[in-house]
Enzyme design. Structure first.
Site, PDB file in Angstrom:
ATOM      1  N   ARG A  34     -43.852 -29.473  27.758  1.00 43.67           N
ATOM      2  CA  ARG A  34     -43.392 -29.390  29.147  1.00 43.67           C
ATOM      3  C   ARG A  34     -43.308 -27.933  29.561  1.00 43.67           C
ATOM      4  O   ARG A  34     -42.742 -27.097  28.858  1.00 43.67           O
ATOM      5  CB  ARG A  34     -42.018 -30.048  29.272  1.00 43.67           C
ATOM      6  CG  ARG A  34     -41.339 -29.840  30.632  1.00 43.67           C
ATOM      7  CD  ARG A  34     -39.996 -30.560  30.662  1.00 43.67           C
ATOM      8  NE  ARG A  34     -39.226 -30.314  31.861  1.00 43.67           N
ATOM      9  CZ  ARG A  34     -38.120 -29.558  31.925  1.00 43.67           C
ATOM     10  NH1 ARG A  34     -37.657 -28.955  30.828  1.00 43.67           N
ATOM     11  NH2 ARG A  34     -37.467 -29.409  33.054  1.00 43.67           N
ATOM     12  N   ARG A  75     -28.454 -24.782  46.041  1.00 43.56           N
ATOM     13  CA  ARG A  75     -27.630 -23.882  45.240  1.00 43.56           C
ATOM     14  C   ARG A  75     -26.710 -23.039  46.121  1.00 43.56           C
ATOM     15  O   ARG A  75     -27.011 -22.794  47.286  1.00 43.56           O
ATOM     16  CB  ARG A  75     -28.519 -22.914  44.432  1.00 43.56           C
ATOM     17  CG  ARG A  75     -29.478 -23.595  43.479  1.00 43.56           C
ATOM     18  CD  ARG A  75     -30.414 -22.570  42.825  1.00 43.56           C
ATOM     19  NE  ARG A  75     -31.480 -23.239  42.077  1.00 43.56           N
ATOM     20  CZ  ARG A  75     -31.368 -23.629  40.824  1.00 43.56           C
ATOM     21  NH1 ARG A  75     -30.240 -23.435  40.173  1.00 43.56           N
ATOM     22  NH2 ARG A  75     -32.366 -24.221  40.210  1.00 43.56           N
ATOM     23  N   LYS A 221     -39.284 -37.984  38.831  1.00 49.97           N
ATOM     24  CA  LYS A 221     -38.006 -37.731  38.147  1.00 49.97           C
ATOM     25  C   LYS A 221     -36.909 -38.450  38.938  1.00 49.97           C
ATOM     26  O   LYS A 221     -36.698 -38.152  40.109  1.00 49.97           O
ATOM     27  CB  LYS A 221     -37.731 -36.235  38.074  1.00 49.97           C
ATOM     28  CG  LYS A 221     -38.705 -35.506  37.166  1.00 49.97           C
ATOM     29  CD  LYS A 221     -38.608 -34.005  37.300  1.00 49.97           C
ATOM     30  CE  LYS A 221     -37.307 -33.470  36.752  1.00 49.97           C
ATOM     31  NZ  LYS A 221     -37.255 -31.990  36.843  1.00 49.97           N
ATOM     32  N   THR A 282     -32.774 -34.972  29.265  1.00 50.34           N
ATOM     33  CA  THR A 282     -31.562 -34.198  29.572  1.00 50.34           C
ATOM     34  C   THR A 282     -30.464 -34.333  28.523  1.00 50.34           C
ATOM     35  O   THR A 282     -29.942 -35.422  28.291  1.00 50.34           O
ATOM     36  CB  THR A 282     -30.956 -34.530  30.954  1.00 50.34           C
ATOM     37  OG1 THR A 282     -31.993 -34.738  31.901  1.00 50.34           O
ATOM     38  CG2 THR A 282     -30.078 -33.384  31.438  1.00 50.34           C
TER      39      THR A 282
END
Length: 479
Positions: A34, A75, A221, A282
């Site tokens: 990845r 963010r 995802k 994760t």
């Protein structure tokens, strides 16, 4: 010991960027590399791909590469002193008018102006993967005013989620457009799309990937609460993609830890039911960033995903920046093989009592039924162009290995992600049609997979030029 069926995706980063480390990762069990486009420069990714392809070729391996897009991570901006500590009960403001480099313990800038439209009084905002929790008191034109519910340290550029989802940022950013072009240049086999809300986000990504000249498969995802709100929402995302990733970081923050495991199992089940790939990701071996051994809880987590029949389990920081990248891959491989010893991993009731839509699907299902019920079958050979027939086969629980015989390097790499499927370079056009089956079996015999007296199931199409043309199944005794 039997071949490991569950595949391992590992992220390349600063801790895994030397030829020696990449070779050790491959030997330890890495199947798919990845590239995390949230970190690193284009040139760093180019160099990692160059090394990986060179070393894979030397080892005779077919390693897939997945480019993972950053997506619209929402963010906070930056603090004057890098970090502040927020106290429970204090007021704290998120402002799109504040200097992005001058945050303090009372106010910080945000890099996503629409946050003020997405928030309402009473909402909970989760910062830094839920380590800090804010309750929204009021919203004005430029700022979201909150009270700290769970305090703690907060540093620059940490992510913002809203409990229950509902932040409206588009799925693909300008950076993602650039990274799609990079993924095409690097000939990535898969492109993973972050924070998609619906099938239309996946369709948009696919158009951009194709326009860049890439045939990469698209992985959705699953990390927004909206994506798992009900079965229809989940199924539309799965249907639009070639596979999905259970991205448990942001998803866990949005839906809450308590619901995450049940949702993970539902995603895996729905993906397999629709003949799609599924990756579980994760924090699978998070403690191994700093420790050479996993915790018992991490061992259980990986084993549970294997027992749920995920195609692949994924490592992120463990191999990208951790102290023990090779040990993490080796531990994951060991745990997967251990879980696969359980009888449940070879018992299938997949789609029993359902009708099939296509000829190749019907042949694939019939082959697996035969393999699971006719004793003495040691291998399945699928002569294929695209890898679609072995993909459908691998949706069924089985202990019989599926060998994907194909002349195409792209297909050889792609199937490295499929559970229980192993690529074999083979060009049926190099032989007389009457000799193809014997030559394919001879290859497996030579490599010690099958022996005289074993049975083999072989599938193929009348033509070796078209995708989806599998229409023949043979059961052959090895002479």
């Amino acid at each position: 010991m039997n071949k490991r069926r569950t595949k391992i995706v590992a992220t390349l980063g600063p801790a895994s960027s030397s030829p020696e480390k990449i070779e050790q990762l491959l030997l330890a069990g890495l199947d798919v590399a990845r590239l995390n486009f949230s970190h690193g420069t284009a040139d760093e990714h180019r160099e990692r791909v160059r090394m990986l392809r060179e070393i894979s070729s030397k080892l005779g391996r077919h390693t897939a590469i997945m480019g993972d897009l950053q997506g619209p991570k929402i963010r906070i901006a930056r603090f004057r002193d890098t970090q502040v500590t927020l106290e429970k009960g204090q007021a704290f403001t998120l402002s799109n008018a504040h200097d992005p480099n001058d945050g303090n313990e009372r106010i910080v800038g945000i890099d996503y102006p629409s946050l003020v439209q997405d928030c309402h009084p009473g909402d909970e905002l989760l910062l830094d993967d839920g380590r800090v929790v804010l309750l929204v008191d009021s919203v004005d034109e430029h700022a979201v005013h909150t009270t700290v519910v769970v305090g703690g340290p907060l540093s620059n550029n940490k992510g913002i989620n809203r409990r229950g989802g509902g932040i409206s940022a588009p799925s693909l950013t300008e950076k993602d457009h650039e990274d799609i072009r990079l993924a095409a240049e690097l000939e990535c086999d898969y492109v993973a799309v972050s924070f998609p809300r619906s099938g239309s986000d996946i369709d948009a990504a696919r158009k951009l990937v194709r326009a860049a000249g890439s045939e990469a498969w698209i992985i959705a995802k699953i990390e927004r609460a909206e994506a798992v709100a009900d079965d229809d929402a989940l199924d539309s995302l799965i249907q639009a993609s070639d596979g999905v990733m259970v991205a448990r970081g942001d998803l866990g923050v949005e839906v809450g830890d308590a619901r995450l495991v049940g949702i993970q199992k539902r995603i895996i089940q729905h993906a397999r039911h629709q003949n799609k790939l599924v990756i579980t990701a994760t924090q699978m071996m998070e403690s191994m960033i700093a420790s050479p051994l996993p915790t018992r809880a991490e061992v259980s987590d990986v084993a549970n995903a294997v027992l749920d029949y995920t195609d692949a389990v994924m490592l992120s920081g463990e191999t990208a920046s951790g102290r023990y990248p090779v040990e993490a891959v080796a531990a994951m491989a060991r745990i997967a093989q251990g879980a696969e010893q359980e009888h449940i991993t070879t018992l299938s009731r997949h789609r029993v009592g359902q009708t099939f839509q296509r000829c190749d699907e019907t042949i694939a299902m019939a082959s697996m039924y035969a393999a699971n019920h006719f004793r003495g079958v040691k291998a399945i050979i699928s002569l294929t162009e695209s890898g679609n027939t072995p993909l459908i086969m691998s949706r069924i629980r089985s202990g019989v290995p599926i060998y994907c015989f194909t002349p195409h390097p792209t297909t050889q790499r792609r199937v490295a992600m499929f559970r229980g499927v192993y690529p074999v370079p083979f060009d049926p056009k190099a032989y007389e049609p009457a000799d193809v089956s014997d030559e394919a079996i001879a290859l497996l015999k030579k490599s010690g997979v099958v022996h005289e007296g074993d049975w083999v199931i072989l599938t193929k199409g009348d033509s070796y030029h078209s995708t989806g043309g599998t229409n023949t199944m043979k059961i052959i005794k090895v002479e």
